[in-house]
Every structure is written in C-alpha cells, then in structure tokens.
Write an enzyme that holds these catalytic residues in place. Sequence first.
Site, mmCIF file in Angstrom:
data_model
loop_
_atom_site.group_PDB
_atom_site.id
_atom_site.type_symbol
_atom_site.label_atom_id
_atom_site.label_comp_id
_atom_site.label_asym_id
_atom_site.label_seq_id
_atom_site.Cartn_x
_atom_site.Cartn_y
_atom_site.Cartn_z
ATOM 1 N N LYS A 192 12.528 8.286 -25.664
ATOM 2 C CA LYS A 192 12.230 9.480 -24.861
ATOM 3 C C LYS A 192 11.911 9.096 -23.421
ATOM 4 O O LYS A 192 12.448 9.685 -22.483
ATOM 5 C CB LYS A 192 11.060 10.245 -25.501
ATOM 6 C CG LYS A 192 10.699 11.536 -24.809
ATOM 7 C CD LYS A 192 10.048 12.509 -25.762
ATOM 8 C CE LYS A 192 8.593 12.237 -26.025
ATOM 9 N NZ LYS A 192 7.713 12.551 -24.865
ATOM 10 N N SER A 216 -2.016 5.285 -17.090
ATOM 11 C CA SER A 216 -0.996 6.285 -17.409
ATOM 12 C C SER A 216 0.310 5.941 -16.709
ATOM 13 O O SER A 216 0.370 5.893 -15.476
ATOM 14 C CB SER A 216 -1.462 7.675 -16.955
ATOM 15 O OG SER A 216 -0.352 8.546 -16.820
ATOM 16 N N GLN A 237 2.799 7.819 -16.596
ATOM 17 C CA GLN A 237 3.287 9.020 -15.905
ATOM 18 C C GLN A 237 2.722 9.077 -14.492
ATOM 19 O O GLN A 237 3.449 9.354 -13.533
ATOM 20 C CB GLN A 237 2.902 10.274 -16.699
ATOM 21 C CG GLN A 237 3.631 10.359 -18.036
ATOM 22 C CD GLN A 237 3.162 11.511 -18.898
ATOM 23 O OE1 GLN A 237 2.241 12.239 -18.541
ATOM 24 N NE2 GLN A 237 3.813 11.681 -20.038
ATOM 25 N N ASP A 287 1.222 6.495 -28.180
ATOM 26 C CA ASP A 287 1.861 7.585 -28.939
ATOM 27 C C ASP A 287 1.926 7.292 -30.440
ATOM 28 O O ASP A 287 2.245 8.178 -31.236
ATOM 29 C CB ASP A 287 3.280 7.834 -28.401
ATOM 30 C CG ASP A 287 3.242 8.350 -26.966
ATOM 31 O OD1 ASP A 287 2.229 8.969 -26.580
ATOM 32 O OD2 ASP A 287 4.214 8.125 -26.228
ATOM 33 N N ARG A 295 -5.427 14.944 -29.762
ATOM 34 C CA ARG A 295 -5.003 14.132 -30.923
ATOM 35 C C ARG A 295 -6.149 13.417 -31.614
ATOM 36 O O ARG A 295 -5.934 12.857 -32.696
ATOM 37 C CB ARG A 295 -3.924 13.127 -30.502
ATOM 38 C CG ARG A 295 -2.581 13.777 -30.354
ATOM 39 C CD ARG A 295 -1.443 12.774 -30.206
ATOM 40 N NE ARG A 295 -0.220 13.507 -29.935
ATOM 41 C CZ ARG A 295 0.780 13.044 -29.190
ATOM 42 N NH1 ARG A 295 0.717 11.838 -28.655
ATOM 43 N NH2 ARG A 295 1.857 13.781 -28.997
HETATM 44 C C1 S3P Z 1 4.948 8.413 -21.088
HETATM 45 C C2 S3P Z 1 3.669 7.930 -20.849
HETATM 46 C C3 S3P Z 1 2.543 8.160 -21.769
HETATM 47 C C4 S3P Z 1 3.029 8.603 -23.140
HETATM 48 C C5 S3P Z 1 4.066 9.686 -23.051
HETATM 49 C C6 S3P Z 1 5.287 9.169 -22.295
HETATM 50 C C7 S3P Z 1 6.012 8.121 -20.098
HETATM 51 O O1 S3P Z 1 1.733 9.205 -21.228
HETATM 52 O O2 S3P Z 1 1.937 9.046 -23.921
HETATM 53 O O3 S3P Z 1 4.480 10.099 -24.336
HETATM 54 O O4 S3P Z 1 7.204 8.326 -20.423
HETATM 55 O O5 S3P Z 1 5.688 7.684 -18.983
HETATM 56 P P1 S3P Z 1 0.560 8.892 -20.169
HETATM 57 O O6 S3P Z 1 1.175 8.471 -18.889
HETATM 58 O O7 S3P Z 1 -0.196 10.190 -20.030
HETATM 59 O O8 S3P Z 1 -0.268 7.801 -20.775
#
Ligand code: S3P
Length: 419
Positions: free
Chosen positions: A21, A160, A162, A306, A337
């Site tokens: 993903k 994070s 993200q 995750d 969660r």
């Molecule tokens: C992700 C980062 C993680 C993960 C999410 C996908 C990504 O989140 O839990 O399912 O693709 O960068 P966080 O950045 O909030 O830790």
Amino acid sequence: MNVDVLPRGTFGGEFRVPGDKSITHRAVMFNAAAQGEAVVTHALTGEDCRSTAACMRALGADIRFEGETVFVRGAEKFRDADCDCGNSGTTIRLLAGLVAGRGVTVRLTGDASLCSRPMERVARPLRLLGADVRTTEGKAPVTVCPASLRGCAVDTGVASAQVKSAILLAALGAEGETLVREPLPTRDHTERMLAAMGADIRTDGRGIAVRGGARLVCRDVDVPADISSAAYFLALGALRGEVLCRNVGVNPTRTGILRVFEQMGVRFSLENEREVCGEPVADIRVHRSSLRAVRLGKEIVPSLIDEIPVIALLCAFAEGESVIAGAEELRVKESDRIRTTADMIAALGGDCTPTQDGFVIRGKKTLAGGDVRSCGDHRIAMSGAVGLAASERGGTIEGADCVNISFPGFFGMLGGARA
Ligand code: S3P
C-alpha cells in the site's frame, strides 16, 4: 457486510498477497507529479490507493487502472482542486506536503474516520518551511494555499513516515536545503523512490537532506507484495500450518514482525532474496510453531506499526504474558487500535488488557471464537478473521467490507469464509 469464518484445524498453502500500500501510493502520487509517463505493475487496487489516484486526477494527472497495472501521465502543473482522500491517512498527509509551494489552492478532506485524525502534526512542520496550511481545529478538512517555501532544519516530532514524507515532498519545491530529522527511523519508501526519480536527496547520520529545485522524472515501479497484508497469512501459518508468501517487500524499515517472529519462536525462512525497483524483496515461509510471549518497546514500533493487531493476536495464543508498550500511535489510526485490538481479542475469548500505550496479553492454548466487530478498521477485521480461523468454533466478522481498503479478495484467499 458480515462474514462467517470457519475454524481451521490446519491451514497452509502458497499466497501472493496484493501490492504494498505505501509503495503503491507513492508510485502513483510521485509519478503523477513528475515529468513523463510511467507504468506501475502489481499495484494495490484497494480503496486507499484509488483515493490517491482520484486526488492526482483532480490535480491534473492522467491515471488509468487496468487490473493491477496503473498507467500514469504526470501533470505539467497542478490545478486548484478539492481532493477526497477517503479513509487514507497516507493520501491526505503526503498530499499536504506535495501541493504546498506549487502555487495552487487545494482542499483535502475524507471520510468520518479520516476527519477525526490529527493533521497539525503535518501542518506544523510544513509551516516552518513557509507553507500556508490551514486545518479545521487540527483535523481535516485541510486547505493548502499558495506560498513560497524556504528550506530549513525540521524535526518531525513524531515517528511517522507520513509526516516525514510530507516534509520531503514540500522540500522539493523549496529554495535551498531542508534537513528532516525523526525521533526513530520510519519506512523509507519515499526517500528511495524520490532518489530514483532524480531528486537531490541524501540520508546520513544527521537526517535526510533534500535540495529543492530538481525536477522529478517518471519511473516505472514493480510493486512488491505488502508485508502488512502477508502478515495475516504468515500468522495463520505459525498457528495452523505451513504458509509461503511470495514476492514480499522486506525493506528493513518494515520487517519488525520478522524480529518478533524470532523472539516468539516462530519458525520461518526468507528465500529468493533480491532487489526490485530499489526495494528488497523475498519469499517468506512460515511453519506451525509453539509460540512464547514477547516484550516489545517503542524502538521496534515504527517497523511493525500496522502489524500490531495481528501480533497482539499471536500473543493471545502464546505461552506466557506479553507486553507491548510505546505504541500510543495506535490511538490515532483508522480506529483507536489500542481499544479495538483489545476488544477484538476479548470477543475471541482471549485475555488482553489495554494500557495507555499498548497491551498486556496473557496467552491461552485455545480461543473459543465469537463475533468480532471491525469498527470500520481493515486491520482489525483481518486480524479478527485470523483469530476466528485459529479458534475452536469460528464466528463472524461484523462490518467486513473494510478489508477492501488494503486487501481486496482477503476472504477469498483465506477460504472457509461465507458472506
Ligand atoms: C504509512 C505510514 C504509517 C502507517 C500507514 C502507512 C505510510 O503511518 O501506519 O499505514 O505509507 O507512510 P504513520 O506515518 O502515521 O506512522
């Protein structure tokens, strides 16, 4: 939709789970912001990645799905847009950084779950670069308005990927150099892909340094299978038989679950290790094993964030008392969660006490089964389904449709399930 899951005395086989993903989001989003055309193969076609594709179309890119292949033509220039990010935190947070400094006004929103999740964590560091990012009392809708960006040193504040990725993407359009530091290393798919697309990006002991101004060039990406999706089948293999998952992404920032397998006594091996499009890939084989309890702390959490619901489920079948701590980030996922994982394990007949930042789980030899509510969270639905398949009586997943967020076809692959 409710799905009944039958108990399975034994479970085994060879599985090709859908594409990663995180990598699919990035392959579609970054190519849509780059010069030229690219083909993304073995992409995840789940709802989250379709949300990314829809947003990039709204911004001006040309994107077409044919099965698991995505054809992307980059947008020369973004246009003002209203972007519906659906349930996807990765889409909204990465886009906030990508569109900042590109001279457009973009409104980013999503479903009720997404609109309840924190967005200041991404808005705050982007503002340090000069971005004009407005949240709605800290949440979505988020509006990004035109602004000129200047590079600087930024701490993500939270582990994070993200948030880190949003800053890196904004830094591409900033004047000068941006240095991004994070409290613990998180998944590095953004860094790898941006480097392959021509960005001036380097990782060293100080952090990740990006120099603005380089133009991205489209690159084809062959997406490995998602270790977060493989985790459900590997876990069921450890509980009930032998499972082989082929072509799984084993980027070291994502393989915390394999270190947990070692600590729990899960017998597994990596075969056919190789590199595909700059990402490590392997086939993973797991054998039925006697499981022992584990203690997990905050250092390992980003590399398995995750997978914690399914790891907690394994702990519910392991001998002894497991403790998972330092995982307070779970509170702000698609559901809370910590609460929903503990409720899922309790519904199966297990013994799991939620704590502020994790769980204490006392393992049992068997779990009775029962009815599990997904709470609209794909990872709770799939972890619960694994628990039911390994339970004495099986039971029902209530609200099972949410598996389509990250794993269309999950119940078909699991078998022994009836809608
Ligand atoms: C992700 C980062 C993680 C993960 C999410 C996908 C990504 O989140 O839990 O399912 O693709 O960068 P966080 O950045 O909030 O830790």
